[in-house]
Design a protein around this motif. Structure first.
Motif, PDB file in Angstrom:
ATOM      1  N   GLY A  22       1.881  30.109 -50.928  1.00  0.00           N
ATOM      2  CA  GLY A  22       3.284  30.093 -50.511  1.00  0.00           C
ATOM      3  C   GLY A  22       3.688  28.809 -49.822  1.00  0.00           C
ATOM      4  O   GLY A  22       3.399  27.709 -50.291  1.00  0.00           O
ATOM      5  N   TRP A  23       4.368  28.947 -48.667  1.00  0.00           N
ATOM      6  CA  TRP A  23       4.868  27.772 -47.946  1.00  0.00           C
ATOM      7  C   TRP A  23       3.745  26.883 -47.454  1.00  0.00           C
ATOM      8  O   TRP A  23       3.939  25.663 -47.313  1.00  0.00           O
ATOM      9  N   GLN A  24       2.583  27.452 -47.194  1.00  0.00           N
ATOM     10  CA  GLN A  24       1.455  26.645 -46.725  1.00  0.00           C
ATOM     11  C   GLN A  24       0.980  25.693 -47.818  1.00  0.00           C
ATOM     12  O   GLN A  24       0.561  24.571 -47.532  1.00  0.00           O
ATOM     13  N   GLN A  25       1.073  26.122 -49.060  1.00  0.00           N
ATOM     14  CA  GLN A  25       0.684  25.261 -50.178  1.00  0.00           C
ATOM     15  C   GLN A  25       1.663  24.090 -50.299  1.00  0.00           C
ATOM     16  O   GLN A  25       1.252  22.955 -50.533  1.00  0.00           O
ATOM     17  N   TRP A  26       2.939  24.352 -50.113  1.00  0.00           N
ATOM     18  CA  TRP A  26       3.943  23.280 -50.155  1.00  0.00           C
ATOM     19  C   TRP A  26       3.750  22.322 -48.995  1.00  0.00           C
ATOM     20  O   TRP A  26       3.888  21.101 -49.156  1.00  0.00           O
ATOM     21  N   LEU A  27       3.452  22.849 -47.826  1.00  0.00           N
ATOM     22  CA  LEU A  27       3.218  21.999 -46.659  1.00  0.00           C
ATOM     23  C   LEU A  27       1.993  21.105 -46.883  1.00  0.00           C
ATOM     24  O   LEU A  27       2.026  19.911 -46.573  1.00  0.00           O
ATOM     25  N   ALA A  28       0.945  21.667 -47.440  1.00  0.00           N
ATOM     26  CA  ALA A  28      -0.261  20.885 -47.725  1.00  0.00           C
ATOM     27  C   ALA A  28       0.045  19.750 -48.692  1.00  0.00           C
ATOM     28  O   ALA A  28      -0.370  18.599 -48.473  1.00  0.00           O
ATOM     29  N   ALA A  29       0.801  20.037 -49.731  1.00  0.00           N
ATOM     30  CA  ALA A  29       1.176  18.998 -50.705  1.00  0.00           C
ATOM     31  C   ALA A  29       2.058  17.942 -50.051  1.00  0.00           C
ATOM     32  O   ALA A  29       1.905  16.745 -50.323  1.00  0.00           O
ATOM     33  N   ALA A  30       2.959  18.385 -49.180  1.00  0.00           N
ATOM     34  CA  ALA A  30       3.866  17.451 -48.501  1.00  0.00           C
ATOM     35  C   ALA A  30       3.111  16.540 -47.537  1.00  0.00           C
ATOM     36  O   ALA A  30       3.562  15.429 -47.257  1.00  0.00           O
ATOM     37  N   LEU A  31       1.989  16.964 -47.025  1.00  0.00           N
ATOM     38  CA  LEU A  31       1.183  16.121 -46.134  1.00  0.00           C
ATOM     39  C   LEU A  31       0.195  15.262 -46.904  1.00  0.00           C
ATOM     40  O   LEU A  31      -0.102  14.135 -46.503  1.00  0.00           O
ATOM     41  N   ILE A  32      -0.313  15.760 -48.008  1.00  0.00           N
ATOM     42  CA  ILE A  32      -1.298  15.023 -48.799  1.00  0.00           C
ATOM     43  C   ILE A  32      -0.657  13.834 -49.507  1.00  0.00           C
ATOM     44  O   ILE A  32      -1.219  12.732 -49.522  1.00  0.00           O
ATOM     45  N   ALA A  33       0.519  14.026 -50.079  1.00  0.00           N
ATOM     46  CA  ALA A  33       1.180  12.948 -50.832  1.00  0.00           C
ATOM     47  C   ALA A  33       1.428  11.710 -49.971  1.00  0.00           C
ATOM     48  O   ALA A  33       1.046  10.603 -50.361  1.00  0.00           O
ATOM     49  N   PRO A  34       2.030  11.831 -48.789  1.00  0.00           N
ATOM     50  CA  PRO A  34       2.205  10.634 -47.955  1.00  0.00           C
ATOM     51  C   PRO A  34       0.867  10.044 -47.495  1.00  0.00           C
ATOM     52  O   PRO A  34       0.754   8.831 -47.312  1.00  0.00           O
ATOM     53  N   GLY A  35      -0.129  10.889 -47.344  1.00  0.00           N
ATOM     54  CA  GLY A  35      -1.456  10.390 -46.970  1.00  0.00           C
ATOM     55  C   GLY A  35      -2.036   9.477 -48.034  1.00  0.00           C
ATOM     56  O   GLY A  35      -2.606   8.423 -47.731  1.00  0.00           O
ATOM     57  N   TRP A  36      -1.877   9.865 -49.293  1.00  0.00           N
ATOM     58  CA  TRP A  36      -2.350   9.015 -50.398  1.00  0.00           C
ATOM     59  C   TRP A  36      -1.567   7.715 -50.455  1.00  0.00           C
ATOM     60  O   TRP A  36      -2.127   6.637 -50.696  1.00  0.00           O
ATOM     61  N   ILE A  37      -0.269   7.803 -50.236  1.00  0.00           N
ATOM     62  CA  ILE A  37       0.560   6.594 -50.251  1.00  0.00           C
ATOM     63  C   ILE A  37       0.137   5.657 -49.120  1.00  0.00           C
ATOM     64  O   ILE A  37       0.000   4.439 -49.319  1.00  0.00           O
ATOM     65  N   LEU A  38      -0.077   6.194 -47.941  1.00  0.00           N
ATOM     66  CA  LEU A  38      -0.516   5.385 -46.806  1.00  0.00           C
ATOM     67  C   LEU A  38      -1.871   4.745 -47.071  1.00  0.00           C
ATOM     68  O   LEU A  38      -2.068   3.549 -46.818  1.00  0.00           O
TER      69      LEU A  38
END
Length: 53
Positions: A22-38
């Protein structure tokens, strides 16, 4: 008390902890994507800095 008596094995709880739903999966994706960019930005910057020397 054995794990079978309480209905869950330790591995089941661990699997649930590392399988967001659910929302936790979206939150995880939202944190992982900027981490990869950084991480990519830092790696590119270091590569450019070291290549100049």
């Amino acid at each position: 008390m054995s794990p079978a008596a309480c209905g869950t094995w330790p591995g089941e709880r661990l699997a649930q902890a590392f399988n967001p739903q659910g929302w936790q999966q979206w939150l995880a994706a939202a944190l992982i994507a900027p981490g990869w960019i950084l991480a990519t930005t830092i790696a590119a910057g270091l590569t450019r800095t070291l290549a100049r020397r």
